[in-house]
Design an enzyme around this catalytic site. Structure first.
Site, PDB file in Angstrom:
ATOM      1  N   HIS A 132      33.165  39.309  27.075  1.00  0.00           N
ATOM      2  CA  HIS A 132      34.430  38.567  27.184  1.00  0.00           C
ATOM      3  C   HIS A 132      34.357  37.599  28.352  1.00  0.00           C
ATOM      4  CE1 HIS A 132      37.272  41.564  24.930  1.00  0.00           C
ATOM      5  NE2 HIS A 132      36.156  41.337  24.281  1.00  0.00           N
TER       6      HIS A 132
ATOM      7  N   LYS B  59      38.179  49.014  37.239  1.00  0.00           N
ATOM      8  CA  LYS B  59      37.102  49.142  38.228  1.00  0.00           C
ATOM      9  C   LYS B  59      36.428  50.517  38.293  1.00  0.00           C
ATOM     10  CE  LYS B  59      36.880  45.124  39.688  1.00  0.00           C
ATOM     11  NZ  LYS B  59      36.258  44.692  38.470  1.00  0.00           N
TER      12      LYS B  59
ATOM     13  N   TYR C  49      37.676  40.533  39.146  1.00  0.00           N
ATOM     14  CA  TYR C  49      37.656  41.197  37.833  1.00  0.00           C
ATOM     15  C   TYR C  49      36.232  41.300  37.284  1.00  0.00           C
ATOM     16  CZ  TYR C  49      39.557  42.665  33.331  1.00  0.00           C
ATOM     17  OH  TYR C  49      39.874  43.389  32.202  1.00  0.00           O
TER      18      TYR C  49
ATOM     19  N   TYR D 107      46.906  41.297  29.186  1.00  0.00           N
ATOM     20  CA  TYR D 107      47.670  42.062  30.163  1.00  0.00           C
ATOM     21  C   TYR D 107      49.090  41.492  30.141  1.00  0.00           C
ATOM     22  CZ  TYR D 107      43.376  44.010  32.257  1.00  0.00           C
ATOM     23  OH  TYR D 107      42.200  44.687  32.474  1.00  0.00           O
TER      24      TYR D 107
ATOM     25  N   PRO E 224      43.944  52.092  36.632  1.00  0.00           N
ATOM     26  CA  PRO E 224      43.036  51.423  35.687  1.00  0.00           C
ATOM     27  C   PRO E 224      43.299  49.928  35.475  1.00  0.00           C
ATOM     28  CG  PRO E 224      44.605  52.828  34.522  1.00  0.00           C
ATOM     29  CD  PRO E 224      44.814  53.081  35.973  1.00  0.00           C
TER      30      PRO E 224
HETATM   31  C1  PHB Z   1      40.097  49.798  28.201  1.00  0.00           C
HETATM   32  O1  PHB Z   1      39.670  49.076  27.296  1.00  0.00           O
HETATM   33  O2  PHB Z   1      40.095  51.044  28.109  1.00  0.00           O
HETATM   34  C2  PHB Z   1      40.652  49.172  29.425  1.00  0.00           C
HETATM   35  C3  PHB Z   1      40.555  47.799  29.588  1.00  0.00           C
HETATM   36  C4  PHB Z   1      41.064  47.203  30.730  1.00  0.00           C
HETATM   37  C5  PHB Z   1      41.676  47.976  31.699  1.00  0.00           C
HETATM   38  C6  PHB Z   1      41.758  49.350  31.546  1.00  0.00           C
HETATM   39  C7  PHB Z   1      41.259  49.954  30.403  1.00  0.00           C
HETATM   40  O3  PHB Z   1      42.192  47.383  32.808  1.00  0.00           O
END
Ligand code: PHB
Ligand code: APR
Length: 393
Positions: free
Chosen positions: A75, A299, A387, A203, A295
């Site tokens: 990505h 990280k 990120y 997000y 989460p």
């Molecule tokens: C996930 O795909 O499990 C995932 C992706 C981004 C995050 C947390 C979990 O910030």
């Protein structure tokens, strides 16, 4: 009492313990991994799924990236949704690096396969109960297997046994300092047999609470909803989950998510946690055993891998020529990355979640911050470089 001997005794077969065992093997150093759960359990435990560029490079460079390169989803950006707006952060354009979506349990499967193919020793359903002699040159890990007490004698112990493990507790009182923060919310995560409606993660900051749209493959979506910390999963039948996801994510005209059967659902609490230092005498702590991040910044697994990359080098320097310098600097060096990730994860969490009490001032600040990311290349680059992962910290 049955005993065995190795050079580095590793407690925990998560990404940290397994990767360390693999890196040590490449340097000709022997290890035994003790894991309290079964192989099937650790290979199917649903966890995070975002690998930084540096983690991908480490896995590939060390020879365990073949399936990752084939099946991982690269990505180059993420999408932010807030206040009815949608904005893409072009991370690869801004940093030259990208992330790869690949489930943590897939990393675990690949590492277990590599260790076993190389004749490595991973003892499943072997529960470490006590560490002894950490301040001597021959520490012992006491463990229970098949109802019997056994001992693993080693030169060093690597405590890679996660937040609930025993290793951290083996350090005498007064040595470790704990820093922590709990958040007044949790994440309800679902895995759904539904093709993702997007190519990149979304997000979303919404007045009903945070939502995240992620994925595992072209057929499987991974979605999260902010819920109360004491939320009961039984109160969330599938239809309620989809309705809430629609309400928080379908905020852009003409866009809708794809629904499908929910395969798994669970609730995860959110916390930030660090203990310092990450070493005491011959015990070296790594991964979730010493630090937890919420989460939102993706990280956790990356920090675990970064810790053991340092540890691998440190043990190699010791076994190669008796050098102690890298063992001595391990904790301070690892903690620089840990604290960068602590800040980033806290910042992302604060910017995106609905806070405990409805606080209109806080919510205006969140929108102002998100809008700044959307309009300032400097700010978007700052988010992006954190990120995708900073090469040096
Ligand atoms: C996930 O795909 O499990 C995932 C992706 C981004 C995050 C947390 C979990 O910030
Ligand atoms: N004896 C043996 N094994 C143990 C013991 C014990 N007493 N206690 C815990 N374990 C095992 C757990 O069963 C688990 O498999 O230690 C392992 C720790 O693995 P993880 O929890 O995956 O931790 P780590 O390798 O540090 O990876 C961190 O995991 O929780 C996620 O978000 C986190 O992505 C991050 C990653």
């Amino acid at each position: 009492m049955p005993g065995m001997r190795t050079q580095v005794g590793i407690v925990g077969a998560g990404p940290a313990g397994l990767m360390l065992s693999h890196l040590l093997h490449l340097r000709g150093i022997e290890s035994v991994v003790l894991e309290s759960r079964s192989r099937d359990h650790v290979e199917h435990r649903l966890r995070a799924g975002v690998l930084e560029q540096g983690s991908v490079d480490l896995l590939c460079r060390s020879g365990v990236g073949e399936r990752l390169q084939r099946e991982g989803l690269r990505h180059e950006g993420i999408e932010l949704r807030f206040a009815g707006e949608s904005h893409r952060v072009p991370m690869a354009d801004l940093t030259g690096r990208a992330i790869t979506v690949y489930g943590q349990q897939e990393v675990v499967k690949d590492l277990i396969a590599a260790r076993l193919a190389a004749g490595g020793s991973i003892l499943f359903e072997a529960d470490a109960v006590r560490l002894d002699g950490l301040d001597s040159d021959s520490p012992i890990v006491h463990f229970r297997r098949d109802g019997r007490d056994e001992e693993l004698h080693c030169d060093f112990v690597a405590g890679c046994d996660g937040f609930h493990g025993v290793s951290r507790g083996a350090v005498p009182d007064g040595v470790l300092t704990t820093y922590e923060r709990t958040y007044p919310f949790a994440w309800l995560g679902v895995l759904a047999a539904a093709p993702p409606a997007v190519e990149e993660l979304i997000y979303a900051n919404h007045e009903r609470g945070f939502a995240l749209y992620s994925m595992r493959s072209p057929e499987i979506s991974r979605l999260y909803l902010q819920v109360a910390p004491d939320e009961d999963i039984a109160a969330w039948p599938d239809e309620r989950i989809w309705a809430e996801l629609r309400a928080r994510l379908e905020t852009v005209p003409g866009w809708s998510l794809n629904e499908g059967p929910i395969l798994e659902k669970s609730i995860t609490p959110m916390r930030s946690f660090v203990v310092e230092p990450m070493r005491w005498e011959r015990l070296f702590l790594a991964g979730d055993a010493v630090h937890i991040v919420p989460p939102t910044g993706a990280k956790g697994m990356n920090l675990a891998l970064a810790d053991v990359a340092l540890l691998g080098d440190a043990f190699a320097a010791w076994y190669d020529g008796g050098r102690t310098d890298l063992l001595e600097t391990y904790s301070a060096k690892a903690l620089r990355r840990v604290w960068r990730a602590q800040h980033f994860s806290w910042w992302m969490t604060s910017m995106l979640h609905r806070l405990e009490r409805d606080d209109p001032y806080e919510s205006k600040l969140q929108t102002a911050t998100l809008r700044y990311v959307a309009t300032s290349e400097a700010y978007a680059r700052s988010l992006s470089e954190n990120y995708v992962g900073l090469p040096e910290v």
